[in-house]
Design a protein around this motif. Structure first.
Motif, PDB file in Angstrom:
ATOM      1  N   SER A  36      -9.209  -8.709   8.382  1.00 46.11           N
ATOM      2  CA  SER A  36      -9.059  -9.022   6.805  1.00 46.11           C
ATOM      3  C   SER A  36      -7.952 -10.016   6.657  1.00 46.11           C
ATOM      4  O   SER A  36      -7.418 -10.491   7.828  1.00 46.11           O
ATOM      5  CB  SER A  36      -8.393  -7.507   7.077  1.00 46.11           C
ATOM      6  OG  SER A  36      -7.165  -7.519   7.200  1.00 46.11           O
ATOM      7  N   VAL A  37      -7.980 -10.562   5.884  1.00 45.48           N
ATOM      8  CA  VAL A  37      -7.811 -11.931   5.164  1.00 45.48           C
ATOM      9  C   VAL A  37      -6.318 -11.358   4.506  1.00 45.48           C
ATOM     10  O   VAL A  37      -7.162 -10.962   2.939  1.00 45.48           O
ATOM     11  CB  VAL A  37      -8.263 -13.281   4.960  1.00 45.48           C
ATOM     12  CG1 VAL A  37      -7.672 -14.323   4.207  1.00 45.48           C
ATOM     13  CG2 VAL A  37      -9.448 -13.141   5.956  1.00 45.48           C
ATOM     14  N   PRO A  38      -4.975 -11.852   4.348  1.00 44.06           N
ATOM     15  CA  PRO A  38      -4.499 -11.302   3.000  1.00 44.06           C
ATOM     16  C   PRO A  38      -4.642 -11.960   2.142  1.00 44.06           C
ATOM     17  O   PRO A  38      -4.937 -12.649   2.336  1.00 44.06           O
ATOM     18  CB  PRO A  38      -2.875 -11.399   3.936  1.00 44.06           C
ATOM     19  CG  PRO A  38      -3.038 -12.256   4.836  1.00 44.06           C
ATOM     20  CD  PRO A  38      -4.264 -12.483   5.337  1.00 44.06           C
ATOM     21  N   THR A  39      -4.532 -11.060   1.226  1.00 41.49           N
ATOM     22  CA  THR A  39      -4.450 -11.935   0.123  1.00 41.49           C
ATOM     23  C   THR A  39      -2.686 -11.563  -0.867  1.00 41.49           C
ATOM     24  O   THR A  39      -2.230 -10.861  -0.587  1.00 41.49           O
ATOM     25  CB  THR A  39      -5.481 -11.007  -0.832  1.00 41.49           C
ATOM     26  OG1 THR A  39      -4.882  -9.499  -1.343  1.00 41.49           O
ATOM     27  CG2 THR A  39      -6.757 -11.261  -0.541  1.00 41.49           C
ATOM     28  N   CYS A  40      -2.459 -12.743  -1.729  1.00 37.67           N
ATOM     29  CA  CYS A  40      -1.212 -13.045  -2.270  1.00 37.67           C
ATOM     30  C   CYS A  40      -1.125 -13.244  -3.903  1.00 37.67           C
ATOM     31  O   CYS A  40      -1.743 -14.656  -4.083  1.00 37.67           O
ATOM     32  CB  CYS A  40      -0.424 -14.402  -1.322  1.00 37.67           C
ATOM     33  SG  CYS A  40       1.010 -14.339  -1.868  1.00 37.67           S
ATOM     34  N   ASP A  41      -0.255 -12.718  -3.900  1.00 37.14           N
ATOM     35  CA  ASP A  41      -0.665 -13.098  -5.681  1.00 37.14           C
ATOM     36  C   ASP A  41       1.385 -13.153  -6.206  1.00 37.14           C
ATOM     37  O   ASP A  41       0.734 -13.988  -6.864  1.00 37.14           O
ATOM     38  CB  ASP A  41      -0.406 -11.169  -6.163  1.00 37.14           C
ATOM     39  CG  ASP A  41      -1.374 -10.453  -6.179  1.00 37.14           C
ATOM     40  OD1 ASP A  41      -2.540 -11.129  -5.598  1.00 37.14           O
ATOM     41  OD2 ASP A  41      -2.183  -9.072  -5.415  1.00 37.14           O
ATOM     42  N   SER A  42       2.605 -13.304  -5.131  1.00 41.05           N
ATOM     43  CA  SER A  42       3.076 -14.092  -5.952  1.00 41.05           C
ATOM     44  C   SER A  42       4.114 -14.392  -4.866  1.00 41.05           C
ATOM     45  O   SER A  42       4.013 -14.165  -3.222  1.00 41.05           O
ATOM     46  CB  SER A  42       4.189 -13.131  -6.463  1.00 41.05           C
ATOM     47  OG  SER A  42       4.703 -13.710  -6.706  1.00 41.05           O
ATOM     48  N   PHE A  66       5.733  -6.978   4.589  1.00 45.20           N
ATOM     49  CA  PHE A  66       6.486  -8.702   4.800  1.00 45.20           C
ATOM     50  C   PHE A  66       5.585  -9.061   5.856  1.00 45.20           C
ATOM     51  O   PHE A  66       4.521 -10.386   5.392  1.00 45.20           O
ATOM     52  CB  PHE A  66       7.610  -8.986   4.944  1.00 45.20           C
ATOM     53  CG  PHE A  66       8.111 -10.011   4.742  1.00 45.20           C
ATOM     54  CD1 PHE A  66       8.594 -10.594   3.863  1.00 45.20           C
ATOM     55  CD2 PHE A  66       7.703 -11.099   6.270  1.00 45.20           C
ATOM     56  CE1 PHE A  66       8.575 -12.408   3.838  1.00 45.20           C
ATOM     57  CE2 PHE A  66       8.773 -12.084   5.974  1.00 45.20           C
ATOM     58  CZ  PHE A  66       8.884 -12.839   4.792  1.00 45.20           C
ATOM     59  N   SER A  67       5.534  -8.600   6.969  1.00 41.57           N
ATOM     60  CA  SER A  67       4.639  -9.175   7.762  1.00 41.57           C
ATOM     61  C   SER A  67       3.474  -9.140   7.626  1.00 41.57           C
ATOM     62  O   SER A  67       2.692 -10.313   8.209  1.00 41.57           O
ATOM     63  CB  SER A  67       5.096  -8.695   9.366  1.00 41.57           C
ATOM     64  OG  SER A  67       6.455  -8.615   9.472  1.00 41.57           O
ATOM     65  N   SER A  68       2.473  -8.589   7.292  1.00 49.14           N
ATOM     66  CA  SER A  68       1.102  -7.785   7.148  1.00 49.14           C
ATOM     67  C   SER A  68       0.720  -8.804   5.766  1.00 49.14           C
ATOM     68  O   SER A  68      -0.672  -9.681   6.057  1.00 49.14           O
ATOM     69  CB  SER A  68       0.984  -7.016   6.902  1.00 49.14           C
ATOM     70  OG  SER A  68       1.505  -6.524   5.606  1.00 49.14           O
ATOM     71  N   ILE A  69       1.284  -9.435   5.204  1.00 49.67           N
ATOM     72  CA  ILE A  69       0.898 -10.183   3.996  1.00 49.67           C
ATOM     73  C   ILE A  69       1.497 -11.639   4.398  1.00 49.67           C
ATOM     74  O   ILE A  69       1.488 -12.750   3.754  1.00 49.67           O
ATOM     75  CB  ILE A  69       1.744  -9.514   2.686  1.00 49.67           C
ATOM     76  CG1 ILE A  69       3.426  -9.672   2.362  1.00 49.67           C
ATOM     77  CG2 ILE A  69       0.868  -8.685   1.871  1.00 49.67           C
ATOM     78  CD1 ILE A  69       3.244  -9.630   0.896  1.00 49.67           C
ATOM     79  N   LEU A  84       6.821 -18.262   0.569  1.00 51.23           N
ATOM     80  CA  LEU A  84       5.992 -17.357   1.296  1.00 51.23           C
ATOM     81  C   LEU A  84       5.939 -15.612   0.402  1.00 51.23           C
ATOM     82  O   LEU A  84       6.022 -15.908  -0.286  1.00 51.23           O
ATOM     83  CB  LEU A  84       7.672 -16.390   2.282  1.00 51.23           C
ATOM     84  CG  LEU A  84       8.316 -16.768   3.107  1.00 51.23           C
ATOM     85  CD1 LEU A  84       9.304 -16.503   3.752  1.00 51.23           C
ATOM     86  CD2 LEU A  84       7.864 -17.182   4.562  1.00 51.23           C
ATOM     87  N   CYS A  85       4.499 -15.307   0.844  1.00 51.43           N
ATOM     88  CA  CYS A  85       4.300 -14.268   0.504  1.00 51.43           C
ATOM     89  C   CYS A  85       4.855 -13.007  -0.287  1.00 51.43           C
ATOM     90  O   CYS A  85       5.226 -12.160   0.755  1.00 51.43           O
ATOM     91  CB  CYS A  85       2.389 -13.645   0.316  1.00 51.43           C
ATOM     92  SG  CYS A  85       1.765 -12.554  -0.711  1.00 51.43           S
ATOM     93  N   VAL A  86       5.571 -12.447  -1.486  1.00 48.00           N
ATOM     94  CA  VAL A  86       6.136 -11.199  -1.312  1.00 48.00           C
ATOM     95  C   VAL A  86       4.975 -10.137  -2.185  1.00 48.00           C
ATOM     96  O   VAL A  86       6.047  -9.706  -2.846  1.00 48.00           O
ATOM     97  CB  VAL A  86       7.378 -11.409  -2.564  1.00 48.00           C
ATOM     98  CG1 VAL A  86       8.054 -12.342  -1.235  1.00 48.00           C
ATOM     99  CG2 VAL A  86       7.147 -12.466  -3.743  1.00 48.00           C
ATOM    100  N   VAL A  87       3.955 -10.093  -2.846  1.00 48.78           N
ATOM    101  CA  VAL A  87       3.349  -9.713  -3.688  1.00 48.78           C
ATOM    102  C   VAL A  87       2.094 -10.064  -3.478  1.00 48.78           C
ATOM    103  O   VAL A  87       1.680 -11.035  -3.463  1.00 48.78           O
ATOM    104  CB  VAL A  87       3.589  -9.366  -4.972  1.00 48.78           C
ATOM    105  CG1 VAL A  87       2.573  -8.655  -5.803  1.00 48.78           C
ATOM    106  CG2 VAL A  87       5.123  -9.203  -5.363  1.00 48.78           C
ATOM    107  N   GLY A  88       1.025  -9.304  -2.556  1.00 45.86           N
ATOM    108  CA  GLY A  88      -0.139  -8.952  -1.733  1.00 45.86           C
ATOM    109  C   GLY A  88      -0.681  -8.300  -0.699  1.00 45.86           C
ATOM    110  O   GLY A  88      -0.070  -6.633  -1.421  1.00 45.86           O
ATOM    111  N   SER A  89      -1.288  -8.406  -0.747  1.00 39.22           N
ATOM    112  CA  SER A  89      -2.701  -6.367   0.286  1.00 39.22           C
ATOM    113  C   SER A  89      -3.022  -7.660   1.181  1.00 39.22           C
ATOM    114  O   SER A  89      -2.830  -8.851   1.702  1.00 39.22           O
ATOM    115  CB  SER A  89      -3.656  -6.449  -0.191  1.00 39.22           C
ATOM    116  OG  SER A  89      -4.574  -7.010  -0.893  1.00 39.22           O
TER     117      SER A  89
END
Length: 90
Positions: A36-42, A66-69, A84-89
């Protein structure tokens, strides 16, 4: 001499055929589980003195979240201006 040349040709054809078969099998969709590829919203830009733990706390993230995104981030080597991604999945 013709026998040696024929053997080399047959070996080359067999090798190429096997390579083609393996390439086709590997390229079939759904054959193997895909990562799976993490997605970042913010994102957040690292400032002087920031740490991964501190940034995660600031955005109410567990260290696991935090580590997963941010799977490729080396927390021991953060640099000013790094995003760094702070909001995502994950």
């Amino acid at each position: 001499m013709a026998g040696i040349s024929d053997n080399r040709s047959a070996f080359l054809v067999l090798t190429l055929a096997l390579l083609l078969v393996f390439t086709i099998v590997e390229s079939r969709p759904g054959r193997f589980a895909k990562a799976s590829v993490p997605t970042c919203d913010s994102v957040f830009g690292v400032r002087s003195g920031d740490t991964c733990f501190g940034i995660a706390q600031s955005f109410a993230l567990s260290t696991a979240e935090f580590s997963s995104i941010n799977p490729n981030v080396n927390c021991a080597a953060l640099f000013v201006g790094q995003w760094l991604c702070v909001v995502g999945s994950a």
